[in-house]
Design an enzyme around this catalytic site. Structure first.
Site, mmCIF file in Angstrom:
data_model
loop_
_atom_site.group_PDB
_atom_site.id
_atom_site.type_symbol
_atom_site.label_atom_id
_atom_site.label_comp_id
_atom_site.label_asym_id
_atom_site.label_seq_id
_atom_site.Cartn_x
_atom_site.Cartn_y
_atom_site.Cartn_z
ATOM 1 C CG ASP A 177 -1.930 -1.195 1.226
ATOM 2 O OD1 ASP A 177 -2.136 -1.736 0.105
ATOM 3 O OD2 ASP A 177 -2.554 -1.463 2.167
ATOM 4 C CB THR B 236 -1.336 -3.687 -6.270
ATOM 5 O OG1 THR B 236 -2.399 -4.275 -7.138
ATOM 6 C CG2 THR B 236 -0.040 -3.941 -6.660
ATOM 7 C CE LYS C 71 -10.810 -4.934 1.107
ATOM 8 N NZ LYS C 71 -9.716 -4.622 0.935
ATOM 9 C CG ASP D 91 -21.883 -1.244 -8.564
ATOM 10 O OD1 ASP D 91 -23.127 -1.613 -8.903
ATOM 11 O OD2 ASP D 91 -21.465 -0.347 -8.792
HETATM 12 O O1 6AU Z 1 -1.340 -4.753 7.262
HETATM 13 P P1 6AU Z 1 -2.120 -3.559 7.116
HETATM 14 O O2 6AU Z 1 -3.079 -3.231 7.918
HETATM 15 O O3 6AU Z 1 -1.273 -2.358 6.643
HETATM 16 O O4 6AU Z 1 -2.866 -3.747 5.608
HETATM 17 C C1 6AU Z 1 -3.650 -4.616 5.413
HETATM 18 C C2 6AU Z 1 -4.226 -4.751 4.050
HETATM 19 C C3 6AU Z 1 -4.858 -3.438 3.588
HETATM 20 C C4 6AU Z 1 -6.231 -3.768 3.417
HETATM 21 O O5 6AU Z 1 -7.132 -2.979 2.452
HETATM 22 C C5 6AU Z 1 -6.551 -5.134 3.104
HETATM 23 O O6 6AU Z 1 -5.367 -5.882 3.530
HETATM 24 N N1 6AU Z 1 -7.705 -5.739 3.835
HETATM 25 C C6 6AU Z 1 -8.455 -6.772 3.233
HETATM 26 C C7 6AU Z 1 -8.291 -7.269 1.981
HETATM 27 C C8 6AU Z 1 -6.965 -7.693 1.572
HETATM 28 O O7 6AU Z 1 -9.250 -7.844 1.246
HETATM 29 C C9 6AU Z 1 -9.688 -7.214 3.807
HETATM 30 C C10 6AU Z 1 -9.837 -6.878 5.089
HETATM 31 O O8 6AU Z 1 -10.810 -7.117 5.706
HETATM 32 N N2 6AU Z 1 -8.756 -6.113 5.928
HETATM 33 C C11 6AU Z 1 -7.731 -5.625 5.187
HETATM 34 O O9 6AU Z 1 -7.161 -5.218 6.058
HETATM 35 O O10 6AU Z 1 -4.515 -3.206 2.276
#
Ligand code: 6AU
Length: 276
Positions: free
Chosen positions: A43, A66, A98, A101
């Protein structure tokens, strides 16, 4: 043996044999061959910095995830170079779009627009809240690509890691049921790595060949102040996670490479332990 115990006792390679989706099968095989069940959640807003970090950590990874829409001044060069790195370093690309729609809208979001996600992302994810039409819409784009031998797979968000999420209980069960119609496309689920007892419930009802990828993983943290909850990597793997998604635990570390090595080692060793 119940579904959870069976899942925990089989290797990724054994489970790959049951898969009807080539992308899911290839991910399971790749994890076993490369000995890593780690996804880097890259990210990072600066596209060049993102590519640099992926280049440095790619040897440790099974998947790079990504959020293409957070890249400042995005150009197709970023995703083309990422695709080259994926080939050179042997990982899959997961665009965390994600989708949420109706079928005909997600179809266009997946295929076209600025990002042309289907061109370069092996894996995408979708919420189940719209119902099965979202899977059908995305699959219309992916099916001809899969038929040509390209890896394209979908993960359904059966759970979320954020505090107060509605994606629990009956929602999770219905999300799992929704995947059954399209086993050639739906390769698995996003499960809440941060809530191991909930994750275990998911891992007890999904098919053996389906992959559970889990965000909400960070060593020494439990909350990020904006709803994100964390658990330790070992806990998630023991609760049925197949793949740890780590974002800020890697890109926010003093050394991203050292952090990636550390998460990889813990993830892999805990997976090996659970096979015993
Ligand atoms: O380890 P972090 O918290 O810095 O990043 C977690 C990553 C972020 C979120 O958009 C994603 O995982 N994510 C997702 C995904 C991958 O679908 C679902 C969710 O429930 N929680 C979450 O954090 O890029």
């Amino acid at each position: 043996m119940n579904k959870f115990d069976e899942r925990m006792s089989l290797s990724y390679t054994d489970r790959a044999g049951f898969s009807e989706n080539s992308c899911g099968r290839n991910l399971l095989e790749l994890m076993e061959q490369k000995k890593t069940n780690l996804t880097f959640g890259a990210d990072i807003s600066d596209g060049d910095e993102l590519l640099k970090l992926v280049k440095e950590t790619g040897e440790e990874l099974a998947v790079v995830k990504t959020h293409v829409d957070i890249i400042d001044s995005y150009s197709s060069r970023h995703t083309e170079e990422l695709a080259d790195l994926a080939k050179d370093l042997g990982f899959l690309i997961f665009e965390d779009r994600k989708f949420v729609d109706i079928g005909k809208t997600v179809k266009r979001q997946y295929e076209g627009g600025t990002f042309r996600i289907a061109d370069w992302a092996h894996i995408v994810n979708a919420h189940t809240v719209p119902g099965p039409g979202i899977i059908d819409g995305l699959y219309e784009v992916a099916r001809p690509m899969i038929e040509k031998g390209l890896d394209r797979g979908l993960l359904l968000l059966a759970q979320m890691t954020s505090k107060g999420t509605l994606a629990t209980g009956g929602y999770t069960v219905k999300s799992v049921a929704m995947a059954k119609e399209n086993p050639e496309f739906v390769m698995g689920y996003i499960g809440a790595g941060s809530v191991p007892p909930e994750l275990k419930k998911l891992a007890s009802i999904v098919e053996l060949y389906q992959v559970i990828m889990t965000p909400g993983i960070k060593i020494g943290a439990s909350y990020d102040g904006l709803g994100q909850q964390y658990a330790a990597p070992e806990e998630a793997i023991r609760a049925g996670s197949d793949n740890l998604i780590v974002g800020s635990g890697i890109y926010g570390a003093a050394s991203s490479v050292e952090a990636a090595k550390k998460y990889r080692k813990i993830g892999w060793e805990t997976y090996i332990e659970r096979l015993k």
